[in-house]
Design a protein around this motif. Structure first.
Motif, mmCIF file in Angstrom:
data_model
loop_
_atom_site.group_PDB
_atom_site.id
_atom_site.type_symbol
_atom_site.label_atom_id
_atom_site.label_comp_id
_atom_site.label_asym_id
_atom_site.label_seq_id
_atom_site.Cartn_x
_atom_site.Cartn_y
_atom_site.Cartn_z
ATOM 1 N N THR A 171 -4.598 0.019 -8.851
ATOM 2 C CA THR A 171 -5.389 1.108 -8.273
ATOM 3 C C THR A 171 -6.589 0.537 -7.521
ATOM 4 O O THR A 171 -7.284 -0.349 -8.012
ATOM 5 N N LYS A 172 -6.785 1.055 -6.297
ATOM 6 C CA LYS A 172 -7.924 0.654 -5.469
ATOM 7 C C LYS A 172 -9.140 1.474 -5.874
ATOM 8 O O LYS A 172 -8.979 2.642 -6.224
ATOM 9 N N PRO A 173 -10.316 0.955 -5.811
ATOM 10 C CA PRO A 173 -10.610 -0.429 -5.443
ATOM 11 C C PRO A 173 -10.169 -1.344 -6.580
ATOM 12 O O PRO A 173 -10.403 -1.055 -7.753
ATOM 13 N N PHE A 174 -9.523 -2.427 -6.230
ATOM 14 C CA PHE A 174 -8.991 -3.313 -7.253
ATOM 15 C C PHE A 174 -9.897 -4.521 -7.450
ATOM 16 O O PHE A 174 -10.697 -4.874 -6.603
ATOM 17 N N HIS A 175 -9.728 -5.117 -8.596
ATOM 18 C CA HIS A 175 -10.433 -6.352 -8.923
ATOM 19 C C HIS A 175 -9.456 -7.487 -8.639
ATOM 20 O O HIS A 175 -8.323 -7.475 -9.127
ATOM 21 N N MET B 97 -0.255 -0.915 -4.308
ATOM 22 C CA MET B 97 -1.725 -0.869 -4.282
ATOM 23 C C MET B 97 -2.092 0.489 -3.692
ATOM 24 O O MET B 97 -1.638 0.826 -2.602
ATOM 25 N N THR B 98 -2.890 1.248 -4.419
ATOM 26 C CA THR B 98 -3.225 2.565 -3.913
ATOM 27 C C THR B 98 -4.478 3.132 -4.558
ATOM 28 O O THR B 98 -4.858 2.723 -5.656
ATOM 29 N N ASP C 248 0.855 -1.186 0.000
ATOM 30 C CA ASP C 248 0.000 0.000 0.000
ATOM 31 C C ASP C 248 0.894 1.240 0.000
ATOM 32 O O ASP C 248 1.938 1.264 0.651
ATOM 33 N N VAL C 249 0.482 2.255 -0.735
ATOM 34 C CA VAL C 249 1.276 3.488 -0.790
ATOM 35 C C VAL C 249 0.989 4.372 0.421
ATOM 36 O O VAL C 249 1.910 4.867 1.069
#
Length: 190
Positions: free
Chosen positions: A113-117, A91-92, A62-63
């Motif tokens: 990029t969140k929200p991620f699949h 992930m951010t 996470d960033v």
């Protein structure tokens, strides 16, 4: 799940470094259900320690975390011999291109990029684990080639020494033959 993901999942450990328990839980459950081993750290410092001791195959980082952010965590991971070659995927929720460039400059191999699949995350993990396996194979093959080159150089040196010794021996034999043939000719001149 595709064949590549299955083959990586049975032998790969993923470290998730994220301070949001819900994100960690959803992602960890999904990875475990696909056969991955999962380690978890709640901040950058803990992530570095777990990466050093656990030697994961890939890190999901996470960033935006309190204290040390993901960029700094990644930068530090890339300065440690035991962790510098572990692929890091950020992930951010940040989608700014500047943030992505910063991430790549810190040593990340990818950005989610969140929200991620979860299927996208699995595909990216699989891709980078495949690339990592190929890199390791190349390093191993390069090491083997270097050993073969060293053996060949030693063999060439031995052959060169033998050739030089044979050349000296031939020269000595030619010299003896010359001297002997002249000694035989001298008594005949009398």
């Amino acid at each position: 799940m595709d064949t590549a993901t299955k083959s990586h999942a049975t032998s790969s450990t993923i470290l998730i470094v994220d301070d949001t328990p819900v994100n960690v839980s959803v992602l960890a459950d999904h990875l475990v259900s696909h056969g991955f081993s999962v380690m978890v750290a709640q901040d950058g410092e803990e992530g570095i320690v777990r990466a050093q001791f656990g030697q994961p195959d890939l890190i999901l980082l996470d960033v935006m975390m309190p204290g040390m952010d993901g960029f700094e965590t990644c930068r530090r991971l890339k300065t440690i011999d035991g962790t510098k070659d572990i692929p890091v995927i950020f992930m951010t929720a940040l989608s700014d291109i500047g943030d992505k460039i910063t991430g790549y400059k810190m040593g990340a191999v990818d950005y989610v990029t969140k929200p991620f699949h979860t299927e996208e995350v699995l595909a990216r993990i699989s891709t980078h684990l495949t690339l990592q396996a190929m890199r390791r194979q190349l390093v191993e093959q390069n090491g083997q080639l270097q050993q073969e080159i060293a053996v060949r150089k030693k063999a060439e040196a031995v052959v060169r020494q033998i050739s030089q010794a044979l050349a000296r021996s031939n020269a000595e034999l030619e010299q003896r033959d010359y001297v002997a043939s002249h000694e035989l000719q001298e008594p005949l001149r009398m």
